[in-house]
Design an enzyme around this catalytic site. Structure first.
Site, PDB file in Angstrom:
ATOM      1  N   GLN A  34      -5.019  -1.503   9.455  1.00 21.52           N
ATOM      2  CA  GLN A  34      -4.944  -2.839   8.852  1.00 21.52           C
ATOM      3  C   GLN A  34      -5.584  -3.876   9.775  1.00 21.52           C
ATOM      4  OE1 GLN A  34      -3.820  -3.415   5.744  1.00 21.52           O
ATOM      5  NE2 GLN A  34      -4.085  -5.625   5.873  1.00 21.52           N
ATOM      6  N   ASP A  53     -11.312   2.664   3.753  1.00 24.83           N
ATOM      7  CA  ASP A  53     -11.698   1.252   3.643  1.00 24.83           C
ATOM      8  C   ASP A  53     -13.199   1.112   3.379  1.00 24.83           C
ATOM      9  OD1 ASP A  53      -9.659  -0.686   3.894  1.00 24.83           O
ATOM     10  OD2 ASP A  53      -9.406  -0.209   6.026  1.00 24.83           O
ATOM     11  N   LYS A  57       0.839  -1.205   0.000  1.00 24.35           N
ATOM     12  CA  LYS A  57       0.000   0.000   0.000  1.00 24.35           C
ATOM     13  C   LYS A  57       0.871   1.251   0.000  1.00 24.35           C
ATOM     14  CE  LYS A  57      -3.843  -2.456   2.092  1.00 24.35           C
ATOM     15  NZ  LYS A  57      -4.640  -2.833   3.271  1.00 24.35           N
TER      16      LYS A  57
HETATM   17  N1  GUN Z   1      -7.105  -6.819   5.887  1.00 24.10           N
HETATM   18  C1  GUN Z   1      -7.382  -7.548   4.769  1.00 24.10           C
HETATM   19  N2  GUN Z   1      -7.968  -6.771   3.841  1.00 24.10           N
HETATM   20  C2  GUN Z   1      -8.072  -5.536   4.369  1.00 24.10           C
HETATM   21  C3  GUN Z   1      -8.571  -4.299   3.880  1.00 24.10           C
HETATM   22  O1  GUN Z   1      -9.080  -4.189   2.760  1.00 24.10           O
HETATM   23  N3  GUN Z   1      -8.470  -3.253   4.731  1.00 24.10           N
HETATM   24  C4  GUN Z   1      -7.942  -3.353   5.965  1.00 24.10           C
HETATM   25  N4  GUN Z   1      -7.916  -2.272   6.734  1.00 24.10           N
HETATM   26  N5  GUN Z   1      -7.462  -4.481   6.460  1.00 24.10           N
HETATM   27  C5  GUN Z   1      -7.528  -5.564   5.659  1.00 24.10           C
END
Ligand code: GUN
Length: 283
Positions: A97, A120, A53
């Site tokens: 996350q 998100d 990311k």
């Molecule tokens: N863990 C797995 N996929 C995601 C996501 O799309 N966003 C976040 N914040 N954590 C994750």
């Protein structure tokens, strides 16, 4: 005839080029888009995702701040950090996350993130907006799946769509997006009976269950569009999706591979949402 393999990487690249142009335009107006990514603990997969990311942000010119906290971080400490980020004008998007360590209540953290910075799309306000048909910030993975269908020019309206998996992150918002696009939507899950009878009705089949090779070719309607959200590592080290690619590709009209299908789109939509969040920033 075997189905066409969807090049998620190429679609993601095209969208990222457009995002890069938007970032340039924003910078010329004196706005530097900023994303905060918070990682609690040492989960190896999460560390890899967070790294991807941050790199993607850098590539398009978005400022990213990765905050790594120890697994021992308390819920109160994490809430305090979220509050600080909510108040920072240079941070337009906040991503915590998941999964979080067991002693931290995920729902509480998601609720604490300002819905205006919730890149998100997990906050109940954004999720609710999606379900009432006025989407705001939309969860990245299902949004990426929708973009794939749109970029390929595939019809959604009136089609039978089947979503396998009912998670808050993928299955439920995916169903809401497809409904919004006028598909007839069925959601299947672990208690669904006669799963293959239902999946075989799907013109559009989205699979997000986290089980390697769970959907096989016999469960796919000839000519269907198959979007595989799963990323599973086999004991051999090989990365596979939730769909058995070789048998499903024989039947499908279009199919995403793993890796290189939905995955690159998820991060692309995170970049997109970070720019969208600028529109919600308090002036
Ligand atoms: N863990 C797995 N996929 C995601 C996501 O799309 N966003 C976040 N914040 N954590 C994750």
């Amino acid at each position: 005839m075997p189905g066409q393999v969807i090049d998620g990487k190429a679609i993601a690249l095209k969208l990222r080029e457009a995002i890069m142009e938007r970032v340039k335009a924003l910078k010329s107006q004196g706005i530097l888009p900023g994303l905060a990514v918070v990682l609690v603990g040492e989960d190896p997969a999460s560390q890899v995702y967070v790294g991807h990311k941050a790199k993607a942000c850098q590539e398009v010119g978005i400022k990213s701040e990765v905050m790594k906290l120890p697994a021992s971080t308390s819920e109160a400490e994490l809430l305090a950090l979220v509050e600080k980020l909510n108040a920072r004008p240079d941070i337009h998007g906040i991503l915590v996350q998941l999964p979080l360590p067991k002693h931290i209540h995920e729902e509480k953290i998601i609720l604490a993130i300002s819905p205006d910075k919730d890149v998100d799309g997990f906050h109940p306000l954004n999720m609710g907006q999606l379900f009432i048909g006025s989407p705001r910030l939309v969860p990245c993975t299902p949004y990426g799946c929708l973009k794939i269908l749109q970029e390929l020019g595939l019809d959604i309206a009136g089609k039978q769509a089947v979503v396998v998996g009912r998670s808050n992150i993928v299955g439920k918002p995916m169903a809401a997006l497809l409904l919004q696009e006028h598909a007839t939507v069925t959601i299947c899950h672990s208690r669904t009976r006669n799963l293959s009878e239902i999946t075989k009705t799907a013109d559009i089949l989205v699979v997000a269950v986290g089980k390697p090779n769970f959907i096989t070719g016999e469960m796919v309607k000839p000519g269907a569009v198959v979007l595989d959200v799963g990323i599973n590592r086999l004991p051999t080290g090989k990365l596979v999706g939730d769909v058995d690619f070789s048998s499903a590709a024989e039947v499908a009209g279009w199919i995403t591979p793993v890796p290189g299908g939905v995955g690159p789109m998820t991060i692309t939509m995170l970049l997109f949402n970070t720019l969208e969040a600028i529109n919600y920033a308090r002036k």
